[in-house]
Design a protein around this motif. Structure first.
Motif, PDB file in Angstrom:
ATOM      1  N   SER A 155       0.876  -1.161   0.012  1.00  0.00           N
ATOM      2  CA  SER A 155      -0.053  -0.046   0.024  1.00  0.00           C
ATOM      3  C   SER A 155       0.863   1.266   0.080  1.00  0.00           C
ATOM      4  O   SER A 155       2.092   1.179   0.402  1.00  0.00           O
ATOM      5  N   GLU A 156       0.302   2.347  -0.207  1.00  0.00           N
ATOM      6  CA  GLU A 156       0.950   3.479  -0.240  1.00  0.00           C
ATOM      7  C   GLU A 156       1.735   3.942   1.047  1.00  0.00           C
ATOM      8  O   GLU A 156       2.596   4.573   1.334  1.00  0.00           O
ATOM      9  N   LYS A 157       0.844   3.593   2.243  1.00  0.00           N
ATOM     10  CA  LYS A 157       1.262   3.944   3.429  1.00  0.00           C
ATOM     11  C   LYS A 157       2.038   3.015   4.164  1.00  0.00           C
ATOM     12  O   LYS A 157       3.043   3.301   4.915  1.00  0.00           O
ATOM     13  N   GLY A 158       2.302   1.619   3.677  1.00  0.00           N
ATOM     14  CA  GLY A 158       3.066   0.610   4.291  1.00  0.00           C
ATOM     15  C   GLY A 158       4.425   0.398   3.392  1.00  0.00           C
ATOM     16  O   GLY A 158       4.172   0.765   2.244  1.00  0.00           O
ATOM     17  N   VAL A 159       5.460  -0.131   4.023  1.00  0.00           N
ATOM     18  CA  VAL A 159       6.551  -0.472   3.397  1.00  0.00           C
ATOM     19  C   VAL A 159       6.690  -2.242   3.434  1.00  0.00           C
ATOM     20  O   VAL A 159       6.363  -2.613   4.456  1.00  0.00           O
ATOM     21  N   ASP A 160       6.847  -2.756   2.442  1.00  0.00           N
ATOM     22  CA  ASP A 160       6.666  -4.122   2.258  1.00  0.00           C
ATOM     23  C   ASP A 160       7.824  -4.811   2.849  1.00  0.00           C
ATOM     24  O   ASP A 160       8.769  -4.358   3.338  1.00  0.00           O
ATOM     25  N   ALA A 161       7.396  -5.884   3.577  1.00  0.00           N
ATOM     26  CA  ALA A 161       8.575  -6.859   4.441  1.00  0.00           C
ATOM     27  C   ALA A 161       9.597  -6.891   3.680  1.00  0.00           C
ATOM     28  O   ALA A 161      10.707  -7.002   4.348  1.00  0.00           O
ATOM     29  N   ASN A 162       9.687  -7.063   2.436  1.00  0.00           N
ATOM     30  CA  ASN A 162      11.039  -7.426   1.750  1.00  0.00           C
ATOM     31  C   ASN A 162      11.803  -6.200   2.110  1.00  0.00           C
ATOM     32  O   ASN A 162      13.106  -6.289   2.221  1.00  0.00           O
ATOM     33  N   TYR A 163      11.429  -5.084   1.847  1.00  0.00           N
ATOM     34  CA  TYR A 163      12.301  -3.803   1.933  1.00  0.00           C
ATOM     35  C   TYR A 163      12.719  -3.680   3.467  1.00  0.00           C
ATOM     36  O   TYR A 163      14.105  -3.143   3.659  1.00  0.00           O
ATOM     37  N   ARG A 164      11.861  -4.009   4.334  1.00  0.00           N
ATOM     38  CA  ARG A 164      12.342  -3.884   5.889  1.00  0.00           C
ATOM     39  C   ARG A 164      13.333  -4.725   5.981  1.00  0.00           C
ATOM     40  O   ARG A 164      14.371  -4.545   6.840  1.00  0.00           O
ATOM     41  N   PHE A 165      13.465  -6.118   5.361  1.00  0.00           N
ATOM     42  CA  PHE A 165      14.246  -7.060   5.624  1.00  0.00           C
ATOM     43  C   PHE A 165      15.759  -6.771   5.004  1.00  0.00           C
ATOM     44  O   PHE A 165      16.756  -6.825   5.648  1.00  0.00           O
ATOM     45  N   ILE A 166      15.647  -6.192   3.643  1.00  0.00           N
ATOM     46  CA  ILE A 166      16.770  -5.730   3.135  1.00  0.00           C
ATOM     47  C   ILE A 166      17.524  -4.473   3.995  1.00  0.00           C
ATOM     48  O   ILE A 166      18.620  -4.648   4.299  1.00  0.00           O
ATOM     49  N   ALA A 167      16.586  -3.658   4.497  1.00  0.00           N
ATOM     50  CA  ALA A 167      17.156  -2.472   5.265  1.00  0.00           C
ATOM     51  C   ALA A 167      17.834  -2.911   6.447  1.00  0.00           C
ATOM     52  O   ALA A 167      18.896  -2.452   6.783  1.00  0.00           O
ATOM     53  N   ALA A 168      17.148  -4.151   7.171  1.00  0.00           N
ATOM     54  CA  ALA A 168      17.866  -4.441   8.401  1.00  0.00           C
ATOM     55  C   ALA A 168      19.091  -5.279   8.048  1.00  0.00           C
ATOM     56  O   ALA A 168      19.865  -5.266   8.789  1.00  0.00           O
ATOM     57  N   TYR A 169      19.196  -6.030   6.993  1.00  0.00           N
ATOM     58  CA  TYR A 169      20.221  -6.658   6.587  1.00  0.00           C
ATOM     59  C   TYR A 169      21.554  -5.782   6.398  1.00  0.00           C
ATOM     60  O   TYR A 169      22.676  -6.080   6.745  1.00  0.00           O
ATOM     61  N   GLN A 170      21.123  -4.670   5.649  1.00  0.00           N
ATOM     62  CA  GLN A 170      22.365  -3.773   5.594  1.00  0.00           C
ATOM     63  C   GLN A 170      22.665  -3.034   6.911  1.00  0.00           C
ATOM     64  O   GLN A 170      23.979  -2.716   7.012  1.00  0.00           O
ATOM     65  N   GLU A 171      21.776  -2.831   7.762  1.00  0.00           N
ATOM     66  CA  GLU A 171      22.147  -2.366   9.222  1.00  0.00           C
ATOM     67  C   GLU A 171      23.221  -3.603   9.741  1.00  0.00           C
ATOM     68  O   GLU A 171      23.905  -3.159  10.471  1.00  0.00           O
ATOM     69  N   VAL A 172      22.899  -4.690   9.821  1.00  0.00           N
ATOM     70  CA  VAL A 172      23.606  -5.819  10.367  1.00  0.00           C
ATOM     71  C   VAL A 172      25.070  -5.884   9.757  1.00  0.00           C
ATOM     72  O   VAL A 172      26.003  -5.782  10.404  1.00  0.00           O
ATOM     73  N   ASN A 173      25.121  -5.475   8.428  1.00  0.00           N
ATOM     74  CA  ASN A 173      26.452  -5.727   7.655  1.00  0.00           C
ATOM     75  C   ASN A 173      27.256  -4.208   8.380  1.00  0.00           C
ATOM     76  O   ASN A 173      28.360  -4.572   8.511  1.00  0.00           O
ATOM     77  N   SER A 174      26.509  -3.202   8.554  1.00  0.00           N
ATOM     78  CA  SER A 174      27.031  -2.089   8.913  1.00  0.00           C
ATOM     79  C   SER A 174      27.778  -2.198  10.351  1.00  0.00           C
ATOM     80  O   SER A 174      28.950  -1.813  10.768  1.00  0.00           O
ATOM     81  N   ARG A 175      26.875  -3.120  11.147  1.00  0.00           N
ATOM     82  CA  ARG A 175      27.327  -3.134  12.461  1.00  0.00           C
ATOM     83  C   ARG A 175      28.408  -4.204  12.361  1.00  0.00           C
ATOM     84  O   ARG A 175      29.349  -3.866  13.447  1.00  0.00           O
ATOM     85  N   ILE A 176      28.579  -5.180  11.454  1.00  0.00           N
ATOM     86  CA  ILE A 176      29.680  -6.047  11.531  1.00  0.00           C
ATOM     87  C   ILE A 176      31.108  -5.336  11.136  1.00  0.00           C
ATOM     88  O   ILE A 176      32.001  -5.446  11.521  1.00  0.00           O
ATOM     89  N   VAL A 177      30.668  -4.106  10.157  1.00  0.00           N
ATOM     90  CA  VAL A 177      31.905  -3.564   9.832  1.00  0.00           C
ATOM     91  C   VAL A 177      32.656  -2.555  10.814  1.00  0.00           C
ATOM     92  O   VAL A 177      33.778  -2.539  10.922  1.00  0.00           O
ATOM     93  N   GLN A 178      31.348  -2.144  11.526  1.00  0.00           N
ATOM     94  CA  GLN A 178      31.834  -1.098  12.878  1.00  0.00           C
ATOM     95  C   GLN A 178      32.550  -1.942  13.786  1.00  0.00           C
ATOM     96  O   GLN A 178      33.573  -1.433  14.337  1.00  0.00           O
ATOM     97  N   ARG A 179      32.328  -3.179  14.046  1.00  0.00           N
ATOM     98  CA  ARG A 179      32.949  -4.092  14.973  1.00  0.00           C
ATOM     99  C   ARG A 179      34.452  -4.386  14.537  1.00  0.00           C
ATOM    100  O   ARG A 179      35.356  -4.424  15.200  1.00  0.00           O
ATOM    101  N   HIS A 180      34.617  -4.586  13.174  1.00  0.00           N
ATOM    102  CA  HIS A 180      36.236  -4.664  12.653  1.00  0.00           C
ATOM    103  C   HIS A 180      36.850  -3.538  12.770  1.00  0.00           C
ATOM    104  O   HIS A 180      38.011  -3.518  13.104  1.00  0.00           O
TER     105      HIS A 180
END
Length: 186
Positions: A2-27
């Motif tokens: 819908s116009e108001k909601g964000v698809d779960a796939n986009y949320r999943f991709i965004a969260a995984y990008q954040e996980v990868n960013s956190r792994i980089v921060q750890r290194h």
């Protein structure tokens, strides 16, 4: 979608990008630690014993070794908690409409989740080994180059060793907060 909601796939991709960013921060935190301890060692050698060095407070500089190790532990803990939170969110997304029963689910299936935790544990081992070496070298350099400073303060060496051991122990207990997949709802 819908116009108001964000698809779960986009949320999943965004969260995984954040996980990868956190792994980089750890290194990056590990790289920062190595840089700081090398700088501290250089500082200890630069303050080489001589007549003027008798008045230098090198015992304060050597306490920076356990302090930097504690900072590394704090940064690793922060990153571990952020990754755990994100992976819990990802597991929730994997469970939408019971998709985890039809598709492989990295964050929901304990086989995958525990496997990655075991592999990531080597980062914790590497950090603890580096911290052990840096603290031992730093304390050893002060004992070797500045024995008169330590002779005047007998509890200093013991305090340094205890502080170093506690900071290394902090690095080793961080995996207790690693992500664990949620228990399967009956």
């Amino acid at each position: 979608m819908s116009e108001k909601g964000v698809d779960a796939n986009y949320r999943f991709i965004a969260a995984y990008q954040e996980v990868n960013s956190r792994i980089v921060q750890r290194h990056q935190a590990l790289t920062l630690y190595v840089t700081l301890t090398a700088s501290l060692l250089a500082g200890l050698f630069a303050l080489h014993p001589g007549e003027s060095s008798r008045h230098l407070p090198v015992e304060w500089l050597v306490f920076a070794f356990p302090v930097t190790t504690v900072c590394l532990a704090f940064l690793n803990y922060k990153t571990e908690r952020a990754i755990t939170n994100l992976r819990s969110f990802l597991a929730s997304l994997e469970r939408i409409a019971n998709a985890h029963h039809q598709l492989p689910s990295y964050n929901t299936d304990p086989r995958w989740a525990s496997g990655v935790n075991k592999v990531r544990r080597f980062h914790d081992y590497a950090a603890a080994v580096l911290a052990s070496g840096a603290n031992a070298i730093g304390i050893g350099v002060v004992i070797r180059l500045y024995p008169e400073h330590l002779a005047e303060r007998p509890l200093l060496t013991g305090g340094l060793i205890v502080a170093a051991l506690l900071s290394i122990l902090a690095l080793l207990i961080i995996p207790r907060w690693s992500y664990r997949p949620p228990a399967e709802a009956a």
